[in-house]
Scaffold this active site. Sequence first.
Site, mmCIF file in Angstrom:
data_model
loop_
_atom_site.group_PDB
_atom_site.id
_atom_site.type_symbol
_atom_site.label_atom_id
_atom_site.label_comp_id
_atom_site.label_asym_id
_atom_site.label_seq_id
_atom_site.Cartn_x
_atom_site.Cartn_y
_atom_site.Cartn_z
ATOM 1 N NE ARG A 79 -4.092 -1.285 -0.129
ATOM 2 C CZ ARG A 79 -4.368 -2.263 -1.043
ATOM 3 N NH1 ARG A 79 -3.431 -2.716 -1.988
ATOM 4 N NH2 ARG A 79 -5.355 -2.950 -1.273
ATOM 5 C CG HIS A 118 -3.598 -0.597 -7.255
ATOM 6 N ND1 HIS A 118 -3.898 0.065 -6.103
ATOM 7 C CD2 HIS A 118 -3.527 -2.014 -6.979
ATOM 8 C CE1 HIS A 118 -4.146 -0.742 -5.090
ATOM 9 N NE2 HIS A 118 -3.919 -2.059 -5.645
HETATM 10 C C1 OXD Z 1 -5.795 -5.687 -3.275
HETATM 11 C C2 OXD Z 1 -5.034 -4.990 -4.527
HETATM 12 O O1 OXD Z 1 -6.016 -5.456 -2.189
HETATM 13 O O2 OXD Z 1 -5.270 -5.254 -5.618
HETATM 14 O O3 OXD Z 1 -6.484 -6.884 -3.790
HETATM 15 O O4 OXD Z 1 -4.425 -4.036 -4.004
#
Ligand code: OXD
Length: 312
Positions: free
Chosen positions: A227, A275
């Site tokens: 993250r 992402h």
């Molecule tokens: C998830 C992502 O949390 O793709 O699945 O970041």
Amino acid sequence: MKILYSAKEDEWEIYQELLDRKLSDHGFTGFQIFRETDTKIEDIDFVIYAPKNKNEDFSRYKHLKAIFSLWAGIETIISNETIDVPLIKMVDEGLTKGMIEWCSAHTLRYHLNLDHHIKTQDGAWCFNKNQLLAFERNISVLGLGNIGMEVAKSLRDFGFSVSGWSAQKKFEPGIRCYSGEDALRETLEGADIVICLLPETKKTIGLLNKETFSYFKDGAKIINAGRGSLIDDDALLNSIENGKISHATLDVFSEEPLPQKHLFWSNKNVTVTPHIAAISRPDTCVDSIAMNIARYKKGKDFVGLVDNDKGY
Ligand code: OXD
């Protein structure tokens, strides 16, 4: 049994079809699948959920049994106070394999210095006689959960020298497993490449900051597919500026999409990807949901049950 699909509208048809097929394969009959725009949503048993901008009110589903997140990361929903049923994070083959492939590709890119030849076709016939083999390269994986451990195992099997760090102590042959705040420094110090796959929790936000970047080996590389909030962006940019970190590959950001003005875009020592490291694939996600509903009906524990105290 009634299921509400509360995720991407453009994937509704594929989820509907797969749920229909895979729940039938598990022997379920007479179930109904709704989407949010349906006018007559009746008492719902299960919600299939992906993060959105608005806050959901789950308390309106009086017979709700569980919420299945299509994402592995549940930081946007865990604090929702209207949830009083089990929250299940996505644990499936698609996300795990996707992450293994993406992290391995970027690790190998660093390990073999692939950019050198890809980016500099300058007519010079020069080769590196000192190319290390994988066993000579230290990789540290931060986060040894369902996905992180599989990434670590796969890099170990490739031949890298792998360490891992997690909140709870883990044991895995051929991987040096560290845990707890005190061991973070040791995990980071020896690593040529650090891969972050931690969830966002109160304890992990800003974990990589001015102080912890100072523990990194000079010239280390960092890959973040956990993250964005794990990293203090300014501290990373400073560490790149002063050579502590020689390159960063970032797939996740504190703000997504990453704003066009953000300095990561223009820094030649940062690779930004949007992402995409591990995407939720309907086929394997529905396998996981159908399997979990079958487990629930048999009185077994859910796979991927979120622990609210731990925050993941
Ligand atoms: C998830 C992502 O949390 O793709 O699945 O970041």
